[in-house]
Design a protein around this motif. Structure first.
Motif, PDB file in Angstrom:
ATOM      1  N   ILE A  73       0.840  -1.199   0.000  1.00 29.91           N
ATOM      2  CA  ILE A  73       0.000   0.000   0.000  1.00 29.91           C
ATOM      3  C   ILE A  73       0.871   1.243   0.000  1.00 29.91           C
ATOM      4  O   ILE A  73       1.818   1.352   0.777  1.00 29.91           O
ATOM      5  CB  ILE A  73      -0.944  -0.013   1.219  1.00 29.91           C
ATOM      6  CG1 ILE A  73      -1.839  -1.257   1.152  1.00 29.91           C
ATOM      7  CG2 ILE A  73      -1.778   1.257   1.277  1.00 29.91           C
ATOM      8  CD1 ILE A  73      -2.736  -1.449   2.352  1.00 29.91           C
ATOM      9  N   ALA A  75       1.201   5.684  -0.205  1.00 34.28           N
ATOM     10  CA  ALA A  75       0.858   6.785   0.695  1.00 34.28           C
ATOM     11  C   ALA A  75      -0.615   7.169   0.566  1.00 34.28           C
ATOM     12  O   ALA A  75      -1.201   7.079  -0.520  1.00 34.28           O
ATOM     13  CB  ALA A  75       1.732   7.988   0.373  1.00 34.28           C
ATOM     14  N   LEU A  76      -1.193   7.594   1.675  1.00 33.39           N
ATOM     15  CA  LEU A  76      -2.583   8.051   1.672  1.00 33.39           C
ATOM     16  C   LEU A  76      -2.685   9.403   0.974  1.00 33.39           C
ATOM     17  O   LEU A  76      -1.791  10.243   1.095  1.00 33.39           O
ATOM     18  CB  LEU A  76      -3.109   8.197   3.102  1.00 33.39           C
ATOM     19  CG  LEU A  76      -3.247   6.927   3.916  1.00 33.39           C
ATOM     20  CD1 LEU A  76      -3.728   7.265   5.332  1.00 33.39           C
ATOM     21  CD2 LEU A  76      -4.205   5.959   3.259  1.00 33.39           C
ATOM     22  N   GLU A  77      -3.785   9.597   0.247  1.00 33.39           N
ATOM     23  CA  GLU A  77      -4.042  10.887  -0.394  1.00 33.39           C
ATOM     24  C   GLU A  77      -5.543  11.099  -0.527  1.00 33.39           C
ATOM     25  O   GLU A  77      -6.314  10.147  -0.548  1.00 33.39           O
ATOM     26  CB  GLU A  77      -3.354  10.982  -1.750  1.00 33.39           C
ATOM     27  CG  GLU A  77      -3.824   9.980  -2.774  1.00 33.39           C
ATOM     28  CD  GLU A  77      -3.091  10.127  -4.102  1.00 33.39           C
ATOM     29  OE1 GLU A  77      -3.708  10.649  -5.053  1.00 33.39           O
ATOM     30  OE2 GLU A  77      -1.919   9.716  -4.181  1.00 33.39           O
ATOM     31  N   ALA A  89      -5.340   5.007  -0.961  1.00 29.46           N
ATOM     32  CA  ALA A  89      -3.915   4.708  -1.136  1.00 29.46           C
ATOM     33  C   ALA A  89      -3.792   3.784  -2.339  1.00 29.46           C
ATOM     34  O   ALA A  89      -4.560   2.823  -2.471  1.00 29.46           O
ATOM     35  CB  ALA A  89      -3.359   4.029   0.109  1.00 29.46           C
ATOM     36  N   TRP A 102      -6.332   0.714  -6.077  1.00 28.14           N
ATOM     37  CA  TRP A 102      -6.245   1.524  -4.864  1.00 28.14           C
ATOM     38  C   TRP A 102      -7.113   0.937  -3.773  1.00 28.14           C
ATOM     39  O   TRP A 102      -7.970   0.106  -4.019  1.00 28.14           O
ATOM     40  CB  TRP A 102      -6.617   2.984  -5.134  1.00 28.14           C
ATOM     41  CG  TRP A 102      -8.056   3.252  -5.475  1.00 28.14           C
ATOM     42  CD1 TRP A 102      -9.080   3.516  -4.599  1.00 28.14           C
ATOM     43  CD2 TRP A 102      -8.642   3.311  -6.771  1.00 28.14           C
ATOM     44  NE1 TRP A 102     -10.244   3.718  -5.278  1.00 28.14           N
ATOM     45  CE2 TRP A 102     -10.007   3.600  -6.611  1.00 28.14           C
ATOM     46  CE3 TRP A 102      -8.137   3.135  -8.059  1.00 28.14           C
ATOM     47  CZ2 TRP A 102     -10.885   3.717  -7.691  1.00 28.14           C
ATOM     48  CZ3 TRP A 102      -9.016   3.244  -9.127  1.00 28.14           C
ATOM     49  CH2 TRP A 102     -10.359   3.544  -8.943  1.00 28.14           C
ATOM     50  N   GLU A 105      -9.476   4.069   2.215  1.00 27.49           N
ATOM     51  CA  GLU A 105      -9.231   4.149   3.656  1.00 27.49           C
ATOM     52  C   GLU A 105     -10.421   4.789   4.357  1.00 27.49           C
ATOM     53  O   GLU A 105     -10.851   4.315   5.399  1.00 27.49           O
ATOM     54  CB  GLU A 105      -7.941   4.920   3.943  1.00 27.49           C
ATOM     55  CG  GLU A 105      -6.693   4.193   3.499  1.00 27.49           C
ATOM     56  CD  GLU A 105      -6.462   2.875   4.237  1.00 27.49           C
ATOM     57  OE1 GLU A 105      -6.887   2.733   5.403  1.00 27.49           O
ATOM     58  OE2 GLU A 105      -5.854   1.975   3.640  1.00 27.49           O
TER      59      GLU A 105
END
Length: 151
Positions: A73, A75-77, A89, A102, A105
């Protein structure tokens, strides 16, 4: 970096298009969905695409899954999609490193909360197990004997 342990799924599954690593069971597919981000759509198409029942990603069709394996996984965006703002992510195949979809989250709208913790795999980056289990060889060379010899 440690050793990579790959999970082998039992039953019909989707695999990475690039290295054939197992990614998700067909039975874990929740929905085949159309998803496009607003930045990729001309404003005149937005109202038409919202009426579809499937997902699309930037590169075409995508499927929503309850579970996926053999992925890493990113990076969160925050992404603005047709269904609203989501924290996502990117997910990558653990063997070849190719992006395959993806993971949701969190969703910022109540109607989209069902997507939280689910995975989207892009159809153009996965293959169904059936795609390569049906291979066979057909000999198309002309026969050296005539039909009269067979009588």
């Amino acid at each position: 970096m440690g050793r990579i342990f790959v999970v082998e799924l039992e039953g019909r599954c989707y695999k990475c298009k690039f290295c054939k690593t197992h990614l998700a069971l067909v039975s874990d597919c929740v929905s085949r969905v159309l998803y496009l981000t607003f930045s990729l759509l001309p404003s005149t198409f937005c109202s038409k695409i919202v009426s579809f029942t499937g997902f699309h990603c930037r590169r075409g069709k995508a499927y929503l899954f309850n579970n996926a394996v053999n992925t890493t996984i990113g990076a969160l965006e925050e992404r603005l999609m047709l269904s609203g703002l989501h924290t996502v992510a990117d997910i990558f195949c653990c063997c070849c490193g190719q992006i395959v979809g993806w993971k949701y989250e969190s969703a910022h709208e109540k109607s989209q909360k069902y997507k939280e913790g689910k995975f989207v795999l892009e159809r153009g980056r996965i293959v169904d197990e059936v795609d390569f289990s049906t291979e066979f060889f057909v000999d198309s060379r002309p026969s050296m004997s005539s039909d009269a010899d067979d009588v």
